[in-house]
Design a protein around this motif. Structure first.
Motif, PDB file in Angstrom:
ATOM      1  N   HIS A  19       0.830  -1.204   0.000  1.00 26.37           N
ATOM      2  CA  HIS A  19       0.000   0.000   0.000  1.00 26.37           C
ATOM      3  C   HIS A  19       0.866   1.256   0.000  1.00 26.37           C
ATOM      4  N   TRP A  20       0.302   2.324  -0.530  1.00 29.42           N
ATOM      5  CA  TRP A  20       0.739   3.689  -0.238  1.00 29.42           C
ATOM      6  C   TRP A  20      -0.492   4.419   0.272  1.00 29.42           C
ATOM      7  N   THR A  21      -0.341   5.113   1.411  1.00 35.39           N
ATOM      8  CA  THR A  21      -1.480   5.733   2.083  1.00 35.39           C
ATOM      9  C   THR A  21      -1.188   7.187   2.407  1.00 35.39           C
ATOM     10  N   THR A  30      -3.139   0.641  -3.823  1.00 35.89           N
ATOM     11  CA  THR A  30      -2.769  -0.715  -3.413  1.00 35.89           C
ATOM     12  C   THR A  30      -2.321  -1.483  -4.640  1.00 35.89           C
ATOM     13  N   VAL A  31      -1.198  -2.172  -4.509  1.00 27.96           N
ATOM     14  CA  VAL A  31      -0.635  -2.947  -5.613  1.00 27.96           C
ATOM     15  C   VAL A  31      -0.616  -4.418  -5.236  1.00 27.96           C
ATOM     16  N   ALA A  82      -0.541   6.180 -11.276  1.00 31.25           N
ATOM     17  CA  ALA A  82       0.286   5.383 -10.368  1.00 31.25           C
ATOM     18  C   ALA A  82       0.764   4.090 -11.021  1.00 31.25           C
ATOM     19  N   ALA A  83       0.062   3.632 -12.051  1.00 30.83           N
ATOM     20  CA  ALA A  83       0.474   2.391 -12.718  1.00 30.83           C
ATOM     21  C   ALA A  83       1.861   2.513 -13.332  1.00 30.83           C
ATOM     22  N   ALA A  84       2.247   3.724 -13.742  1.00 29.36           N
ATOM     23  CA  ALA A  84       3.567   3.905 -14.352  1.00 29.36           C
ATOM     24  C   ALA A  84       4.672   3.560 -13.370  1.00 29.36           C
ATOM     25  N   GLY A  85       4.473   3.897 -12.097  1.00 25.39           N
ATOM     26  CA  GLY A  85       5.478   3.562 -11.092  1.00 25.39           C
ATOM     27  C   GLY A  85       5.583   2.065 -10.867  1.00 25.39           C
ATOM     28  N   ARG A 127       5.114   8.203  -8.494  1.00 25.09           N
ATOM     29  CA  ARG A 127       5.967   7.929  -7.329  1.00 25.09           C
ATOM     30  C   ARG A 127       5.240   7.084  -6.284  1.00 25.09           C
ATOM     31  N   GLU A 128       3.958   7.374  -6.073  1.00 20.21           N
ATOM     32  CA  GLU A 128       3.189   6.648  -5.068  1.00 20.21           C
ATOM     33  C   GLU A 128       2.946   5.193  -5.489  1.00 20.21           C
ATOM     34  N   GLY A 129       2.718   4.983  -6.785  1.00 27.81           N
ATOM     35  CA  GLY A 129       2.587   3.620  -7.279  1.00 27.81           C
ATOM     36  C   GLY A 129       3.864   2.836  -7.098  1.00 27.81           C
TER      37      GLY A 129
END
Length: 302
Positions: A19-21, A30-31, A82-85, A127-129
């Motif tokens: 996760h990134w929150t 969430t990945v 976020a998918a790019a990260g 960055r968050e992804g």
């Protein structure tokens, strides 16, 4: 029978979750990382307002069968960045679909609309992804107001001021040696129902009890189902439809004009195929349990 200590999606071998929150901006992502060789995957999208990336690729007739990660995110369409990260992290690790010149990571994504809950300018991005992907582990999934579920709410048909906390939940179920896990990001306009059909989250008054116009808010529930039992892409699509059917059992009303519900099914294909009827039943039970887990954990950690 002694239950395993991990009863979340990461109990399925080969899958990791991170996760990134942003607890201040009230959003996150969430990945779900698949086994390095990818997971056979398909999806079902119901409701007129889905926000997705590479969703069409998951149709059974499309050529690519395996994905390498799945992103579930807040931030509406902005959050798809976020998918790019996630793609960058997988490329660094040499994970992706083999082509003559590069391995191309396949990372579908789906979003919820949470812009009105916290800071509308706070959105997961590249960055968050990446941070969520690097945080992914086989530890039990952290649930509640976390990751993509940070800004999720439920029961919004009487207006956002009467909404209940949504959130992120996850369970793993096992029966007769067959294992299925589900992860849910719960952000519906409808109420969430408990096991007996009572109100678990939401006003519980029913649609039409006020003059509030639902068009003022946007909603969506995201579901990811994982198993190690071998599936074809067609199998995965049928189970994704079953997952959507389960939402109708646990959310009332479900699949409304203002929802864009998405259900993904991922298979590591490391175990023999399971009985289709048992597998479908477990998918539906796991989805209902994950939705309830999300709102219970969100309320507990409020």
């Amino acid at each position: 029978m002694t239950l395993p200590p991990n009863q979340t999606l990461t109990a399925i071998p080969g899958f990791r979750v991170g996760h990134w929150t942003d607890p201040v901006g009230r959003t996150g992502c969430t990945v779900i990382l698949c086994p390095d060789g990818g997971a056979v995957a398909s999806a079902s999208f119901l409701g007129p307002s889905p926000g997705t990336r590479e969703g069409v690729l998951l149709a059974p007739e499309k050529k690519v069968e395996r994905i390498h990660a799945l992103l579930l995110t807040g931030g509406s369409a902005f959050g798809l960045a976020a998918a790019a990260g996630v793609v960058r992290v997988l490329e660094e690790r040499g994970v992706g679909h083999e082509t003559p010149w590069a391995r191309v990571p396949i990372v579908p994504a789906a979003v919820i609309y949470d812009l009105g809950v916290g800071d509308a300018r706070a959105r997961p991005g590249d960055r968050e992804g990446e941070q969520a992907a690097r945080a992914a582990s086989t530890d039990p999934v952290v649930r509640g107001r976390v990751g993509a579920g940070t800004g999720a709410t439920a029961g919004k048909y009487r207006g956002p001021e009467q909404a209940a906390a949504g959130g992120l939940g996850s369970v793993m179920l096992e029966r007769y040696g067959v294992q299925v896990a589900a992860l849910a990001v719960v952000n519906p306009i409808g109420d969430v129902l408990d096991e007996r059909g009572g109100i678990l989250a939401g006003p519980g008054t029913g649609v039409g009890a006020s003059a509030f116009a639902p068009a003022d808010v946007t909603n969506t529930t995201l579901i990811a189902v994982a198993t190690a039992h071998t599936l074809t892409k067609n199998d995965a699509r049928r189970l994704a439809d079953a997952a959507q059917t389960a939402l109708a059992r646990v959310i009332h009303p479900s699949h409304t004009y203002w929802d864009g519900d998405a259900a993904f099914v991922l298979s590591a294909c490391t175990r023999p195929p399971a009985d289709p009827m048992l597998l479908g039943a477990l998918v539906q039970e796991a989805v209902c349990a994950a939705v309830r887990d999300a709102v219970r954990m969100a309320a507990e950690k409020a």
